[in-house]
Scaffold this active site. Structure first.
Site, PDB file in Angstrom:
ATOM      1  CB  SER A 181      -0.969  -0.048   1.184  1.00  0.00           C
ATOM      2  OG  SER A 181      -2.012   0.895   1.040  1.00  0.00           O
ATOM      3  CD  GLU A 308      -5.298  -3.885  -4.042  1.00  0.00           C
ATOM      4  OE1 GLU A 308      -5.427  -3.539  -2.853  1.00  0.00           O
ATOM      5  OE2 GLU A 308      -4.240  -4.343  -4.513  1.00  0.00           O
ATOM      6  CG  HIS A 400      -5.728  -2.516   0.290  1.00  0.00           C
ATOM      7  ND1 HIS A 400      -4.815  -2.262  -0.707  1.00  0.00           N
ATOM      8  CD2 HIS A 400      -5.346  -1.726   1.342  1.00  0.00           C
ATOM      9  CE1 HIS A 400      -3.947  -1.367  -0.301  1.00  0.00           C
ATOM     10  NE2 HIS A 400      -4.229  -1.032   0.945  1.00  0.00           N
TER      11      HIS A 400
END
Length: 494
Positions: A181, A308, A400
């Site tokens: 990330s 995600e 995610h």
């Protein structure tokens, strides 16, 4: 066991499962007082053996994450590294795996349970993680002071690795920098930063964000935060505000972004802090710089999750979109062509608007940008490998952050059950072993176990249960809809 560093001797905890953890070692001085908003400065030296059995304080933030420490006003010695050294490290020359945590450049720390380096160290790596400045302290624009201070902290930590990791059995000439990330975004930035040149040989970047700020937008964010904090948006005013005041002010501004965004995308994803394309610390957007061959000598491994944005939706980190007009607003904010929305509608004819919205947002913010990093790097002469996290089980989505406990081998860590969607089963543990092995092999040799991209094809490894699969070329389907969509630094909305 005592390890000798350039600042002084340190002692970690006892050897557990064949690994010694040395935690909370300062790599730079506390970035407060006269050093606040400045580049990191050398850590003060010490003579006596320093007990390093606990993580150091984390950077100023308001987040409270499962199993992780919280920041308290007065915590200042926040620039520390942690090292996990396997027993065989005494032989020396082991590959080094340097981890950067995520958290929207706003929160997070190296002490999160799913980032424990024990399993990777048992696989033959010397693992290093670090804390660095986040939020306004690390990425807020302060006139007269350097932008991207969080990135500069990371460079300082990498220099610490170069100077000290041999004492822990690591090879300073074989360092892989990795992150997820915003940590993955930091990896991409480090690849193209002049100050980070020659500090690492390989890079692993999971779920790389597509967003970067111009100096103009970073200054606009500062103006909003300073106004809420009740100080002038100049160095003197910002220095007069204690860190906790700027943390609170940034939280308030982020909460206001749905109705009054600083940049158009903030109405949907109110992340106030991003790396700033300042022309000095970060000369250019990483995608453009990689396409120009800036880091062609660095091996690259990238990965992103198939869904995600479902994680961001579940934790309330993005705006809810359930109608066609709201979806059109997103397209305008991201400057997406009408044919892209039409294509997703045709590809997902029975899906609710929310599902299409999250598919588009996830691709725009992470998936497409991450994939293009690999493609551009390969076309510029670099070696690049691409993977996607596609593991599904029952209601668990490939969203995610779900990939990280698998790759670290920490499926049983505190909080991992939420990330991976429940208690791991045998198939999950087998997948974790495969993903961890790919990281370890890539760090050691540059080969994660599947083909690299070429100028003509984009092979992609899909991590899944009960078995993975490999696609020879991944440039069609929904990806083709993004072909004419560009990525560039964000600018103010008004």
């Amino acid at each position: 066991m005592v390890f000798r560093t350039t600042s002084g001797p340190v002692r970690g905890g006892g050897c557990v499962d064949g690994v010694t953890a040395v935690l909370g070692v300062p790599y730079a001085a506390a970035p407060f007082g006269a050093r606040r908003f400045r580049e990191p400065q050398p850590a003060p030296a010490w003579d006596e053996v320093r007990d390093c059995t606990a993580f150091g304080p984390i950077a100023p933030q308001s987040a409270r994450l499962p199993g992780a420490p919280v920041w308290r006003p007065g915590d200042e010695d926040v620039l520390t590294v942690n090292v996990w050294a396997p027993e065989r490290a005494e032989e020396g020359g082991l590959p080094v795996f340097f981890w950067l945590h995520g958290g929207a450049h706003t929160f997070g720390s190296s002490a999160q349970p799913d980032f424990d380096g024990t399993a990777l160290a048992r696989a033959g790596l010397v693992v290093v993680s670090c804390n660095f400045r986040v939020g306004f302290e690390g990425f807020g624009h302060v006139p007269g002071f350097p932008d991207n201070r969080g990135l500069l902290d990371q460079v300082a930590a990498l220099r610490w690795v170069r100077e000290n990791i041999a004492a822990f059995g690591g090879d300073p000439g074989n360092v892989t920098v990795a992150g997820h990330s915003s940590g993955g975004g930091s990896v991409a930035c480090l690849m193209v930063m002049p100050r980070a040149r020659a500090l690492f040989r390989r890079a692993v970047a999971h779920s790389v964000p597509s967003l970067h700020h111009t100096v103009e937008l970073a200054a606009a964010v500062t103006e909003r935060i300073a106004a809420v904090a009740g100080v002038a948006p100049i160095a003197e005013g910002l220095l007069s505000a204690p860190p906790e005041a700027l943390v609170a002010a940034a939280d308030k501004v982020a909460a206001q972004c749905a109705s009054d965004p600083v940049a158009a995308i903030h109405a949907f994803s109110p992340v106030l802090f991003q790396p700033v394309i300042d022309g000095e610390v970060l000369p250019a957007d990483p995608l453009r710089a990689l396409a120009a061959g800036t880091a062609a000598d660095v091996d690259l491994l990238v990965c992103h999750a198939v869904e995600e944005a479902w994680f961001l939706h579940t934790v309330g980190a993005v705006r809810e979109v359930t109608t066609e007009p709201e979806l059109a607003d997103l397209a305008e904010a991201l400057d997406l062509p009408a044919h892209l929305l039409d294509g997703y509608r045709a590809s997902m004819p029975d899906a609710p608007v929310l599902d299409r919205y999250l598919a588009i947002l996830g691709a725009a913010q992470f998936g497409e940008y991450t994939t293009r990093l690999a493609e551009h790097h390969a076309r510029a002469g670099g070696r690049a490998h691409l993977a996607r996290f596609a593991r599904r089980r029952d209601a668990a989505r490939p969203w995610h952050t779900a990939d990280i406990p698998f790759a670290f081998g920490n499926l049983d860590a505190v909080g991992a059950d939420f990330l991976i969607g429940g208690t791991p089963d045998g198939h999950d543990r087998a997948l974790s072993h495969r993903m961890l092995r790919s990281w370890a092999d890539f760090a050691a040799t540059g080969d994660p176990g599947w083909p690299a991209l070429t100028t003509d094809a984009t092979p992609v490894k899909s991590w899944a249960v009960p078995a993975d699969h490999l696609t020879d070329d991944d440039r069609g389907g929904l990806r083709a809809l993004w072909r004419d969509v560009g990525f560039g630094p964000l600018r103010p909305a008004h």
